[in-house]
Design a protein around this motif. Sequence first.
Motif, PDB file in Angstrom:
ATOM      1  N   TYR A  70       0.894  -1.214   0.002  1.00 40.10           N
ATOM      2  CA  TYR A  70       0.098   0.112   0.004  1.00 40.10           C
ATOM      3  C   TYR A  70       0.826   1.244   0.094  1.00 40.10           C
ATOM      4  N   PHE A  71       1.872   1.280   0.839  1.00 46.56           N
ATOM      5  CA  PHE A  71       2.703   2.218   0.900  1.00 46.56           C
ATOM      6  C   PHE A  71       3.446   2.607  -0.123  1.00 46.56           C
ATOM      7  N   ALA A  72       4.018   1.477  -0.994  1.00 41.93           N
ATOM      8  CA  ALA A  72       4.665   1.623  -2.204  1.00 41.93           C
ATOM      9  C   ALA A  72       3.622   2.343  -3.353  1.00 41.93           C
ATOM     10  N   ALA A  73       2.233   1.876  -3.198  1.00 37.02           N
ATOM     11  CA  ALA A  73       1.398   2.211  -4.331  1.00 37.02           C
ATOM     12  C   ALA A  73       1.302   3.600  -4.127  1.00 37.02           C
ATOM     13  N   ILE A  74       1.142   4.109  -2.760  1.00 38.69           N
ATOM     14  CA  ILE A  74       0.294   5.517  -2.795  1.00 38.69           C
ATOM     15  C   ILE A  74       1.871   6.577  -3.470  1.00 38.69           C
ATOM     16  N   SER A  75       3.147   6.165  -3.355  1.00 38.42           N
ATOM     17  CA  SER A  75       4.270   6.911  -3.907  1.00 38.42           C
ATOM     18  C   SER A  75       4.032   7.019  -5.296  1.00 38.42           C
ATOM     19  N   VAL A 109      -3.506   8.722  -3.533  1.00 36.31           N
ATOM     20  CA  VAL A 109      -4.273   7.750  -2.173  1.00 36.31           C
ATOM     21  C   VAL A 109      -5.345   7.043  -2.450  1.00 36.31           C
ATOM     22  N   GLY A 110      -6.447   8.055  -2.915  1.00 36.08           N
ATOM     23  CA  GLY A 110      -7.767   7.525  -3.146  1.00 36.08           C
ATOM     24  C   GLY A 110      -7.788   6.172  -3.839  1.00 36.08           C
ATOM     25  N   VAL A 111      -6.935   6.466  -5.238  1.00 38.43           N
ATOM     26  CA  VAL A 111      -7.101   5.399  -6.004  1.00 38.43           C
ATOM     27  C   VAL A 111      -6.753   4.023  -5.496  1.00 38.43           C
ATOM     28  N   ALA A 112      -5.135   4.288  -4.808  1.00 35.13           N
ATOM     29  CA  ALA A 112      -4.761   3.161  -4.236  1.00 35.13           C
ATOM     30  C   ALA A 112      -5.528   2.666  -2.946  1.00 35.13           C
ATOM     31  N   LEU A 113      -6.353   3.433  -2.342  1.00 36.77           N
ATOM     32  CA  LEU A 113      -7.372   2.834  -1.465  1.00 36.77           C
ATOM     33  C   LEU A 113      -8.547   2.001  -1.721  1.00 36.77           C
ATOM     34  N   LEU A 114      -9.047   2.572  -2.943  1.00 37.54           N
ATOM     35  CA  LEU A 114     -10.130   2.087  -3.739  1.00 37.54           C
ATOM     36  C   LEU A 114      -9.738   0.605  -4.084  1.00 37.54           C
ATOM     37  N   VAL A 115      -8.539   0.417  -4.858  1.00 40.63           N
ATOM     38  CA  VAL A 115      -8.220  -0.683  -5.688  1.00 40.63           C
ATOM     39  C   VAL A 115      -8.033  -1.840  -4.359  1.00 40.63           C
ATOM     40  N   ALA A 135       1.149   1.916 -14.371  1.00 41.48           N
ATOM     41  CA  ALA A 135       0.816   0.296 -14.217  1.00 41.48           C
ATOM     42  C   ALA A 135       1.474  -0.177 -13.159  1.00 41.48           C
ATOM     43  N   LEU A 136       2.685   0.298 -12.802  1.00 47.76           N
ATOM     44  CA  LEU A 136       3.305  -0.252 -11.469  1.00 47.76           C
ATOM     45  C   LEU A 136       2.391   0.143 -10.095  1.00 47.76           C
ATOM     46  N   GLY A 137       2.269   1.254 -10.089  1.00 45.30           N
ATOM     47  CA  GLY A 137       1.355   1.645  -8.780  1.00 45.30           C
ATOM     48  C   GLY A 137       0.241   1.211  -8.866  1.00 45.30           C
ATOM     49  N   LEU A 138      -0.771   0.801  -9.780  1.00 49.23           N
ATOM     50  CA  LEU A 138      -1.833   0.077  -9.910  1.00 49.23           C
ATOM     51  C   LEU A 138      -1.604  -1.588  -9.501  1.00 49.23           C
ATOM     52  N   THR A 139      -0.514  -1.919  -9.994  1.00 51.73           N
ATOM     53  CA  THR A 139      -0.088  -3.432  -9.661  1.00 51.73           C
ATOM     54  C   THR A 139      -0.088  -3.441  -8.140  1.00 51.73           C
ATOM     55  N   LEU A 140       0.825  -2.607  -7.439  1.00 48.94           N
ATOM     56  CA  LEU A 140       1.017  -2.616  -6.264  1.00 48.94           C
ATOM     57  C   LEU A 140      -0.100  -2.519  -5.194  1.00 48.94           C
TER      58      LEU A 140
END
Length: 325
Positions: free
Chosen positions: A91-96, A100-106, A155-160
């Motif tokens: 999660y923390f790697a994704a929000i980098s 944040v909202g997109v990462a939390l939703l995924v 792509a990497l952020g969404l994958t994380l």
Amino acid sequence: MPVRITDSSHGRGLGLSLALGSALAFGGSGVAAKPLIEAGLDPLHVVWLRVAGAALVMLPLAVRHRDLPRRRPALLAGFGLLAVAGVQACYFAAISRIPVGVALLVEYLAPALVLGWVRFVQRRPVTRAAALGVALAAGGLACVVEVWAGLSFDALGLTLALAAACCQVGYFVLADHGGGDGVDPLGVIAYGLLVGAAVLTVVARPWAMDWSVLAGSARMNGTTVPAFALLAWIVLVATVIAYVTGVLSVRRLSPQVAGVVACLEAVVATVLAWVLLGERLAAPQVLGGAVVLLGAFIAQSSTPAKESVVDRSVVEGRVASTSAG
């Protein structure tokens, strides 16, 4: 002699209360962590302090259940890697990389993934109402985090973020799976935190952390708060209490129901950020919170509770033998 069967409605009510308590506890982590990050701590260092501190608190329980690594090594390793280290690190790697909202939703697509696990892997039936509850909760969550405010297709952020969701599925499934063989859930949590702390030590490298931040203070919406007090809240409430109540709720409900109720964490986090950090709620966020609540209610009220503590087949066998005698 009559055999007493535990009331399923009482068990589900207790499980729902524990799940709500877990969502409240988990939801308060971000509000306490954000001032520490703004004071100078790296997000991964905050995660390491959170998990390592909780592991230290739960260490006496690990000693008490020191036979667990021999009896259930795979369960403990999986819980530590997925439910503790995996969710946090991914999660923390994704929000980098993405909002944040997109990462939390995924990440909170996990309840839908849990339903897929139950239906296609465990081959157990899933009610349409439970699926509707997941859909409503996901839609409401999109409003809570205002996903339209900043979409990014990294792509990497969404994958994380998706990896964080999969790790959260592991949390619910392993918490439910560990209920057999007389395994104490508190022992599982204790060893899971120890494994998670060990993994995060390699990832976060706490020896490079600015430890002096913890001796100072942080600002919460203009109010000065001791940094160590915020850390104590994150460790004791947002981690120890959150994991304990969460695992116990899965044991009394089911992975899919507990997963939907866990979506309330985003609502709690948003409300607390509004009250304590001054981050105001927009009308769509309020509406989204109500939809999440509705989805959680539909899912938990339409899905059967866990089987009674006394197995029905055993009861029927005893009744039959009594009648024959």
